[in-house]
Design an enzyme around this catalytic site. Structure first.
Site, PDB file in Angstrom:
ATOM      1  N   GLU A  86       8.196   3.229  12.377  1.00  0.00           N
ATOM      2  CA  GLU A  86       8.007   1.796  12.614  1.00  0.00           C
ATOM      3  C   GLU A  86       8.876   1.305  13.771  1.00  0.00           C
ATOM      4  O   GLU A  86       8.518   0.375  14.486  1.00  0.00           O
ATOM      5  CB  GLU A  86       8.356   1.006  11.353  1.00  0.00           C
ATOM      6  CG  GLU A  86       7.260   0.933  10.325  1.00  0.00           C
ATOM      7  CD  GLU A  86       6.083   0.093  10.767  1.00  0.00           C
ATOM      8  OE1 GLU A  86       6.285  -1.055  11.208  1.00  0.00           O
ATOM      9  OE2 GLU A  86       4.945   0.592  10.695  1.00  0.00           O
TER      10      GLU A  86
ATOM     11  N   THR B  65      -0.716   7.462   7.277  1.00  0.00           N
ATOM     12  CA  THR B  65      -1.238   7.275   8.632  1.00  0.00           C
ATOM     13  C   THR B  65      -0.144   7.231   9.689  1.00  0.00           C
ATOM     14  O   THR B  65      -0.421   7.392  10.882  1.00  0.00           O
ATOM     15  CB  THR B  65      -2.088   6.000   8.714  1.00  0.00           C
ATOM     16  OG1 THR B  65      -1.311   4.873   8.301  1.00  0.00           O
ATOM     17  CG2 THR B  65      -3.322   6.115   7.838  1.00  0.00           C
ATOM     18  N   HIS B  66       1.111   7.029   9.283  1.00  0.00           N
ATOM     19  CA  HIS B  66       2.217   7.067  10.244  1.00  0.00           C
ATOM     20  C   HIS B  66       2.501   8.489  10.737  1.00  0.00           C
ATOM     21  O   HIS B  66       2.963   8.680  11.861  1.00  0.00           O
ATOM     22  CB  HIS B  66       3.505   6.528   9.605  1.00  0.00           C
ATOM     23  CG  HIS B  66       3.563   5.038   9.476  1.00  0.00           C
ATOM     24  ND1 HIS B  66       2.832   4.344   8.542  1.00  0.00           N
ATOM     25  CD2 HIS B  66       4.285   4.109  10.160  1.00  0.00           C
ATOM     26  CE1 HIS B  66       3.100   3.045   8.648  1.00  0.00           C
ATOM     27  NE2 HIS B  66       3.965   2.883   9.621  1.00  0.00           N
TER      28      HIS B  66
ATOM     29  N   TYR C 291       5.148   0.055   2.504  1.00  0.00           N
ATOM     30  CA  TYR C 291       4.513  -0.253   1.225  1.00  0.00           C
ATOM     31  C   TYR C 291       4.869   0.787   0.150  1.00  0.00           C
ATOM     32  O   TYR C 291       4.705   0.522  -1.035  1.00  0.00           O
ATOM     33  CB  TYR C 291       2.988  -0.255   1.376  1.00  0.00           C
ATOM     34  CG  TYR C 291       2.395  -1.491   2.004  1.00  0.00           C
ATOM     35  CD1 TYR C 291       3.162  -2.597   2.362  1.00  0.00           C
ATOM     36  CD2 TYR C 291       1.020  -1.566   2.239  1.00  0.00           C
ATOM     37  CE1 TYR C 291       2.595  -3.725   2.933  1.00  0.00           C
ATOM     38  CE2 TYR C 291       0.440  -2.686   2.800  1.00  0.00           C
ATOM     39  CZ  TYR C 291       1.223  -3.763   3.153  1.00  0.00           C
ATOM     40  OH  TYR C 291       0.641  -4.874   3.716  1.00  0.00           O
ATOM     41  N   GLY C 292       5.299   1.963   0.577  1.00  0.00           N
ATOM     42  CA  GLY C 292       5.450   3.082  -0.342  1.00  0.00           C
ATOM     43  C   GLY C 292       6.401   2.854  -1.496  1.00  0.00           C
ATOM     44  O   GLY C 292       6.271   3.496  -2.542  1.00  0.00           O
TER      45      GLY C 292
ATOM     46  N   ASN D 124      -2.871   4.857   3.237  1.00  0.00           N
ATOM     47  CA  ASN D 124      -3.116   5.559   1.986  1.00  0.00           C
ATOM     48  C   ASN D 124      -2.544   4.799   0.791  1.00  0.00           C
ATOM     49  O   ASN D 124      -3.181   4.674  -0.255  1.00  0.00           O
ATOM     50  CB  ASN D 124      -2.516   6.965   2.048  1.00  0.00           C
ATOM     51  CG  ASN D 124      -3.274   7.889   2.970  1.00  0.00           C
ATOM     52  OD1 ASN D 124      -4.243   8.521   2.584  1.00  0.00           O
ATOM     53  ND2 ASN D 124      -2.822   7.973   4.217  1.00  0.00           N
ATOM     54  N   THR D 125      -1.326   4.273   0.953  1.00  0.00           N
ATOM     55  CA  THR D 125      -0.681   3.566  -0.148  1.00  0.00           C
ATOM     56  C   THR D 125      -1.428   2.288  -0.492  1.00  0.00           C
ATOM     57  O   THR D 125      -1.657   1.973  -1.665  1.00  0.00           O
ATOM     58  CB  THR D 125       0.779   3.245   0.207  1.00  0.00           C
ATOM     59  OG1 THR D 125       1.467   4.468   0.516  1.00  0.00           O
ATOM     60  CG2 THR D 125       1.490   2.562  -0.954  1.00  0.00           C
TER      61      THR D 125
END
Length: 270
Positions: free
Chosen positions: A156, A189-190, A47-48, A79-80
């Site tokens: 991922e 969170t990754h 998403y970043g 967070n994003t």
């Protein structure tokens, strides 16, 4: 209290991909008798580097899926996504929605030399939410930020120990080391999946902080206030450090079967 919602209804947890599993682990430890449904939006990760509008569209789509599964609360374990979508989500849905934010406040409190580093996605660092965090809690400390382009993609794919991943970590940690940061916020969170590698790079004298435990405590507080805790959950709270979840989470994803495999792999190592 929400009388129309059963106390044994699940809690929905969403993330752009597999990173929110690090938050889910804290949730299952804190609330071992709750049911959790986790949705990894890996087909659209990361998403970043996406627009706020696109992120909001995905969050609404996932929220609808989780609510259709009977979710009594939602955790946006990204967070994003929190920065881009938490406000419109809360305006649209009546159930409680818990978000994430980089742990600038606890990092500022923990730092001994008043220099803190933040590792995060570009989307998080450019967000109004992050700017507000710095405005509220960044006074009196030097905050050094580092966007970690490409790191989410490595995680991922389950590439936690590969040379390419380690090279990225070296590159992104070095500016924080050079600035003298004694406390570093894992602002995605990754990143806890590679926490051990980060710690090795920055040294044992540097404190690493993430917000998974705080989110778990906040969820428990909200469920208690709404009388939505599973009956056995309150007995777990005092032993959260040692609790093991009695209910296996359900894993959903927009990604491929490979994403399911990676999720199972990463869940086992947490």
């Amino acid at each position: 209290m929400c009388p129309a919602i059963a106390v044994n209804a699940p809690v929905g947890v969403m993330d752009s991909g597999v990173g929110g599993l690090t938050v889910l682990k804290h949730l299952t430890r804190q609330l071992a008798h709750e049911h959790f449904i986790y949705y990894a939006d890996s087909a659209y990760a990361p998403y970043g580097n996406q627009s706020a509008v696109k992120i909001q569209q995905r969050c609404f789509a996932i929220a609808d899926i989780l609510i259709a599964q009977g979710a009594k609360a939602l955790v946006v374990a990204c967070n994003t996504a929190t920065a881009a979508a938490i406000s419109p989500l809360r305006e649209h849905y009546s159930l409680s929605i818990i978000g994430m934010e980089p742990a600038v406040k606890p990092a500022a409190a923990a730092s001994k030399n008043s220099i803190i580093g933040v590792l995060a996605t570009t989307g998080t660092l450019k967000s109004a939410q992050f700017a507000a965090l710095l405005e509220h809690y960044g006074h009196g400390v030097q905050v050094v930020t580092q966007a970690c382009v490409g790191l989410v993609e490595c995680i991922e794919q389950g590439q936690l120990d590969q040379a390419h991943t380690l090279a990225l970590l070296e590159t992104y940690c070095q500016p924080l080391i050079d600035a003298g940061a004694d406390t570093i916020v894992l602002g995605c969170t990754h990143y806890p999946f590679v926490r051990a590698h980060i710690q090795k790079i920055v040294g044992p004298q540097v404190t690493l902080i993430d917000t998974g435990a705080a989110v778990a405590k906040r969820l428990q507080q909200i469920l208690e206030e709404q009388n939505l805790l599973n009956p056995a959950t309150s007995a777990d709270a005092g032993n959260a450090q040692h609790a093991t979840s009695s209910v296996k989470p359900i894993f959903l994803t927009s990604g491929s079967q490979e994403t399911q495999r990676v999720m199972q792999q990463l869940w086992q190592i947490l």
